[in-house]
Scaffold this active site. Structure first.
Site, PDB file in Angstrom:
ATOM      1  N   THR A 124       0.806  -1.225   0.000  1.00 49.90           N
ATOM      2  CA  THR A 124       0.000   0.000   0.000  1.00 49.90           C
ATOM      3  C   THR A 124       0.837   1.271   0.000  1.00 49.90           C
ATOM      4  O   THR A 124       1.931   1.313   0.586  1.00 49.90           O
ATOM      5  CB  THR A 124      -0.921   0.013   1.236  1.00 49.90           C
ATOM      6  OG1 THR A 124      -1.445   1.328   1.418  1.00 49.90           O
ATOM      7  CG2 THR A 124      -0.174  -0.349   2.517  1.00 49.90           C
ATOM      8  N   GLU A 126       0.258   3.637   1.799  1.00 50.56           N
ATOM      9  CA  GLU A 126       0.384   4.094   3.186  1.00 50.56           C
ATOM     10  C   GLU A 126       1.803   3.878   3.715  1.00 50.56           C
ATOM     11  O   GLU A 126       2.220   4.535   4.665  1.00 50.56           O
ATOM     12  CB  GLU A 126      -0.613   3.355   4.082  1.00 50.56           C
ATOM     13  CG  GLU A 126      -2.032   3.862   3.980  1.00 50.56           C
ATOM     14  CD  GLU A 126      -2.200   5.267   4.536  1.00 50.56           C
ATOM     15  OE1 GLU A 126      -1.918   5.489   5.716  1.00 50.56           O
ATOM     16  OE2 GLU A 126      -2.605   6.155   3.766  1.00 50.56           O
ATOM     17  N   TYR A 150      -1.205   0.165  10.798  1.00 49.77           N
ATOM     18  CA  TYR A 150      -1.532  -0.507   9.538  1.00 49.77           C
ATOM     19  C   TYR A 150      -0.330  -0.451   8.587  1.00 49.77           C
ATOM     20  O   TYR A 150       0.103  -1.467   8.032  1.00 49.77           O
ATOM     21  CB  TYR A 150      -2.749   0.175   8.897  1.00 49.77           C
ATOM     22  CG  TYR A 150      -3.014  -0.235   7.460  1.00 49.77           C
ATOM     23  CD1 TYR A 150      -3.606  -1.455   7.163  1.00 49.77           C
ATOM     24  CD2 TYR A 150      -2.677   0.611   6.397  1.00 49.77           C
ATOM     25  CE1 TYR A 150      -3.846  -1.833   5.834  1.00 49.77           C
ATOM     26  CE2 TYR A 150      -2.923   0.249   5.076  1.00 49.77           C
ATOM     27  CZ  TYR A 150      -3.507  -0.977   4.812  1.00 49.77           C
ATOM     28  OH  TYR A 150      -3.751  -1.342   3.504  1.00 49.77           O
TER      29      TYR A 150
HETATM   30  P1  NAP Z   1     -11.272  -4.926   2.254  1.00 47.46           P
HETATM   31  O1  NAP Z   1     -12.491  -4.623   1.443  1.00 47.46           O
HETATM   32  O2  NAP Z   1     -11.173  -4.409   3.638  1.00 47.46           O
HETATM   33  O3  NAP Z   1     -11.107  -6.523   2.277  1.00 47.46           O
HETATM   34  C1  NAP Z   1     -10.228  -7.148   3.174  1.00 47.46           C
HETATM   35  C2  NAP Z   1     -10.465  -8.645   3.110  1.00 47.46           C
HETATM   36  O4  NAP Z   1      -9.613  -9.302   4.070  1.00 47.46           O
HETATM   37  C3  NAP Z   1     -11.905  -9.087   3.457  1.00 47.46           C
HETATM   38  O5  NAP Z   1     -12.249 -10.141   2.614  1.00 47.46           O
HETATM   39  C4  NAP Z   1     -11.754  -9.574   4.885  1.00 47.46           C
HETATM   40  O6  NAP Z   1     -12.733 -10.508   5.258  1.00 47.46           O
HETATM   41  C5  NAP Z   1     -10.396 -10.239   4.784  1.00 47.46           C
HETATM   42  N1  NAP Z   1      -9.781 -10.549   6.075  1.00 47.46           N
HETATM   43  C6  NAP Z   1      -9.630  -9.723   7.135  1.00 47.46           C
HETATM   44  N2  NAP Z   1      -9.027 -10.385   8.137  1.00 47.46           N
HETATM   45  C7  NAP Z   1      -8.808 -11.655   7.703  1.00 47.46           C
HETATM   46  C8  NAP Z   1      -8.240 -12.812   8.288  1.00 47.46           C
HETATM   47  N3  NAP Z   1      -7.751 -12.800   9.531  1.00 47.46           N
HETATM   48  N4  NAP Z   1      -8.169 -13.946   7.545  1.00 47.46           N
HETATM   49  C9  NAP Z   1      -8.678 -13.977   6.288  1.00 47.46           C
HETATM   50  N5  NAP Z   1      -9.244 -12.920   5.688  1.00 47.46           N
HETATM   51  C10 NAP Z   1      -9.299 -11.763   6.379  1.00 47.46           C
HETATM   52  O7  NAP Z   1      -9.964  -4.439   1.485  1.00 47.46           O
HETATM   53  P2  NAP Z   1      -9.781  -4.055  -0.056  1.00 47.46           P
HETATM   54  O8  NAP Z   1     -10.070  -2.621  -0.229  1.00 47.46           O
HETATM   55  O9  NAP Z   1     -10.433  -5.061  -0.894  1.00 47.46           O
HETATM   56  O10 NAP Z   1      -8.190  -4.191  -0.188  1.00 47.46           O
HETATM   57  C11 NAP Z   1      -7.591  -5.432  -0.505  1.00 47.46           C
HETATM   58  C12 NAP Z   1      -6.171  -5.442   0.022  1.00 47.46           C
HETATM   59  O11 NAP Z   1      -5.436  -4.372  -0.560  1.00 47.46           O
HETATM   60  C13 NAP Z   1      -6.037  -5.257   1.519  1.00 47.46           C
HETATM   61  O12 NAP Z   1      -4.930  -6.032   1.933  1.00 47.46           O
HETATM   62  C14 NAP Z   1      -5.724  -3.786   1.691  1.00 47.46           C
HETATM   63  O13 NAP Z   1      -4.990  -3.576   2.882  1.00 47.46           O
HETATM   64  C15 NAP Z   1      -4.880  -3.544   0.453  1.00 47.46           C
HETATM   65  N6  NAP Z   1      -4.943  -2.181  -0.098  1.00 47.46           N
HETATM   66  C16 NAP Z   1      -6.146  -1.605  -0.358  1.00 47.46           C
HETATM   67  C17 NAP Z   1      -6.181  -0.353  -0.948  1.00 47.46           C
HETATM   68  C18 NAP Z   1      -7.482   0.320  -1.278  1.00 47.46           C
HETATM   69  O14 NAP Z   1      -7.473   1.532  -1.493  1.00 47.46           O
HETATM   70  N7  NAP Z   1      -8.570  -0.411  -1.367  1.00 47.46           N
HETATM   71  C19 NAP Z   1      -4.970   0.291  -1.284  1.00 47.46           C
HETATM   72  C20 NAP Z   1      -3.780  -0.358  -1.028  1.00 47.46           C
HETATM   73  C21 NAP Z   1      -3.765  -1.604  -0.454  1.00 47.46           C
HETATM   74  P3  NAP Z   1     -14.163 -10.063   5.891  1.00 47.46           P
HETATM   75  O15 NAP Z   1     -15.031  -9.798   4.709  1.00 47.46           O
HETATM   76  O16 NAP Z   1     -14.542 -11.278   6.651  1.00 47.46           O
HETATM   77  O17 NAP Z   1     -13.910  -8.857   6.735  1.00 47.46           O
HETATM   78  O1  F7E Z   2      -9.186   7.906   4.396  1.00 41.51           O
HETATM   79  C1  F7E Z   2      -9.624  11.327   5.603  1.00 41.51           C
HETATM   80  C2  F7E Z   2      -8.657  10.446   6.340  1.00 41.51           C
HETATM   81  O2  F7E Z   2     -10.097   5.816   5.375  1.00 41.51           O
HETATM   82  C3  F7E Z   2      -8.742   8.782   3.379  1.00 41.51           C
HETATM   83  C4  F7E Z   2      -7.286   2.009   2.732  1.00 41.51           C
HETATM   84  O3  F7E Z   2      -7.829   1.304   1.645  1.00 41.51           O
HETATM   85  O4  F7E Z   2      -6.137   3.536   1.292  1.00 41.51           O
HETATM   86  C5  F7E Z   2      -7.075   3.457   2.346  1.00 41.51           C
HETATM   87  O5  F7E Z   2      -6.597   4.147   3.485  1.00 41.51           O
HETATM   88  C6  F7E Z   2      -8.479  10.161   3.966  1.00 41.51           C
HETATM   89  C7  F7E Z   2      -7.652  10.149   5.238  1.00 41.51           C
HETATM   90  O6  F7E Z   2      -8.505   5.728   3.404  1.00 41.51           O
HETATM   91  C8  F7E Z   2     -12.841  10.909   7.179  1.00 41.51           C
HETATM   92  O7  F7E Z   2      -8.110  11.119   7.470  1.00 41.51           O
HETATM   93  C9  F7E Z   2     -11.601  12.551   6.515  1.00 41.51           C
HETATM   94  O8  F7E Z   2      -6.706  11.175   5.176  1.00 41.51           O
HETATM   95  O9  F7E Z   2     -10.779   6.491   3.041  1.00 41.51           O
HETATM   96  P1  F7E Z   2      -9.741   6.450   4.075  1.00 41.51           P
HETATM   97  P2  F7E Z   2      -6.957   5.679   3.770  1.00 41.51           P
HETATM   98  O10 F7E Z   2      -6.700   5.918   5.196  1.00 41.51           O
HETATM   99  O11 F7E Z   2      -6.249   6.560   2.805  1.00 41.51           O
HETATM  100  C10 F7E Z   2      -4.834   2.997   1.599  1.00 41.51           C
HETATM  101  C11 F7E Z   2      -3.978   3.122   0.363  1.00 41.51           C
HETATM  102  C12 F7E Z   2      -4.903   1.628   2.155  1.00 41.51           C
HETATM  103  O12 F7E Z   2      -3.993   0.825   1.972  1.00 41.51           O
HETATM  104  C13 F7E Z   2      -5.974   1.356   3.151  1.00 41.51           C
HETATM  105  O13 F7E Z   2      -6.200  -0.037   3.280  1.00 41.51           O
HETATM  106  O14 F7E Z   2      -9.746  10.715   4.329  1.00 41.51           O
HETATM  107  N1  F7E Z   2     -10.956  11.410   6.230  1.00 41.51           N
HETATM  108  N2  F7E Z   2     -12.764  12.277   7.123  1.00 41.51           N
HETATM  109  C14 F7E Z   2     -11.697  10.366   6.612  1.00 41.51           C
HETATM  110  N3  F7E Z   2     -11.490   9.036   6.517  1.00 41.51           N
HETATM  111  C15 F7E Z   2     -12.479   8.212   6.985  1.00 41.51           C
HETATM  112  N4  F7E Z   2     -12.319   6.873   6.873  1.00 41.51           N
HETATM  113  N5  F7E Z   2     -13.617   8.719   7.570  1.00 41.51           N
HETATM  114  C16 F7E Z   2     -13.850  10.062   7.689  1.00 41.51           C
HETATM  115  O15 F7E Z   2     -14.854  10.479   8.221  1.00 41.51           O
END
Ligand code: NAP
Ligand code: F7E
Length: 356
Positions: A124, A126, A150
């Protein structure tokens, strides 16, 4: 070809399953036991003969290694994570177990029981945290400076992938994906929180049939026609944070392409454009015809983070040049799809309906 997807029930897991099935794969999804149905993003795939689900948890090495040994996959995608950054501050130990130890359990299982399987890890942006190159971008060579439990757990996993690749010669790689959203995005992430609110507000206004006759109170919007009917304002944290937001179905294509190369390498996947949370709100409101949105949003310190990543802006040139990947869907188009979907489907497939 057979692929195992850990984290299959999540946003990306559902899109990746669709993509691999289209390509003729047999897909085995690993999902956690839950007391309620957690397969709502996969309902349309459950009858597909090439798609199956098995129960598992990445924190359990015995379980993970049995799955890898029994299935003998060609490809393994680890998307499983506690993926909510804010939650990781409240649940740092759980986040570490799932996000750092989980990938290790899978890597070690692949090494022992299915050495030739190719492995993809969901890294990520992050991990960059506060770090930005002088030209204002983050790329594969940018220093990592994680700002949350995270990000630290993900960075540990990122390095483990590299070690397994370099030390044992495994085909193991990480996609450093910047934020990607969709109609299936979890409802606690800021994008979906905004689009759900905007959609529900639009539906509420339609019910009222008096769009701009509302009285705006400190916390609520009150119908002038029916003063007993109120709608809570949208409560958000840091509106100035900037993210490089792309569309999830585009991003899962990059995961697959990364596993089709001669050699495993890590790639940044992004759009190259950064926008603030404020920009996201403005565009979402624009789709329902509201220009003056400021009075409808409350900035609530409850949603601030103990440490914030203020700015993310990815350079995906390595992916473009070496594996031919580029984003396809514009930011405005993505926000539009999310708002439209939420207007039309506000009652369907709700994972977590509270606006937290
Ligand atoms: P998500 O919607 O939160 O999905 C996470 C998945 O992991 C869900 O299927 C969840 O199952 C499963 N999980 C959680 N704990 C587990 C465990 N102990 N054993 C097995 N499965 C488990 O995330 P996403 O947005 O699809 O993202 C996919 C991956 O990319 C994640 O690793 C995330 O950190 C990474 N990522 C996401 C983004 C983004 O912007 N979306 C960006 C960069 C990286 P449940 O349904 O049971 O909760
Ligand atoms: O926050 C701000 C918050 O929770 C984005 C995950 O998929 O992308 C995701 O992480 C921004 C942050 O995503 C609220 O402070 C303001 O600056 O949607 P978010 P994230 O933290 O960027 C990365 C790449 C991953 O890997 C992660 O798994 O929005 N923000 N107000 C808020 N965020 C939330 N959630 N809720 C608010 O009310």
């Amino acid at each position: 070809m057979k692929a195992i997807i850990f984290g299959v029930t999540g946003q990306d897991g559902s899109y990746l399953s669709e993509l691999l099935l289209e390509k003729g794969y047999k897909v085995v999804g690993v999902n956690r036991r839950a007391s309620t149905n957690n397969t709502c993003r996969l309902e349309h795939l459950l009858d597909n003969k090439d798609f199956s689900l098995i129960e598992g948890d990445v924190t359990d090495f015995i379980n993970v290694s049995s799955i890898i040994n029994d299935q003998q996959p060609d490809e393994v995608y680890n998307l499983a994570a506690q993926s909510h950054v804010a939650t990781s501050f409240n649940e740092p130990v759980h986040t570490w177990r799932v996000d750092a130890e989980g990938p290790l359990n899978i890597l070690e299982s692949v090494r022992r029981y299915s050495f030739n399987a190719k492995f993809y890890q969901a890294s990520t942006s992050e991990m960059f945290g506060k770090s930005v190159d002088q030209d204002g971008y983050q790329r594969e060579t940018t220093q990592f400076e994680p700002q949350s439990p995270y990000a630290i757990a993900k960075l540990a996993a990122h390095h483990k992938v590299r070690i397994y690749r370099e030390a044992y010669g495994m085909y193991a790689c990480s996609g450093i994906l910047f934020n990607h959203e969709s109609e299936r995005r979890g409802e606690k992430f800021v994008s979906r929180k905004i689009t759900k609110w905007v959609a529900e507000f639009k539906n509420w206004l339609n019910d009222e049939n008096k769009p701009f006759d509302a009285q705006i109170d400190q916390d609520n919007i009150i119908s002038v026609m029916h003063p007993d009917r109120t709608f809570p304002k949208l409560r958000l944290g840091n509106l100035d944070a900037a993210r490089d937001w792309g569309y999830a179905p585009d991003y899962v294509k990059a995961m697959w392409v990364m596993l089709q190369q001669e050699q495993a390498e890590d790639y940044v996947i992004a759009t190259g454009t950064s926008r603030t949370v404020r920009d996201f709100i403005r565009i979402a409101f624009d789709f329902i015809g509201i220009k003056e949105w400021e009075n409808l949003v409350v900035v609530d310190p409850e949603f601030y983070r103990p440490a914030e990543v203020e700015f993310l802006h990815g350079d995906y040139n390595k992916a473009k040049a070496e594996i031919g990947w580029s984003p396809e869907t514009s930011f405005n188009e993505m926000v539009k799809r999310m708002v439209e979907h939420d207007i039309n489907n506000s009652k369907k497939c709700q994972q977590n309906t509270t606006l937290t």
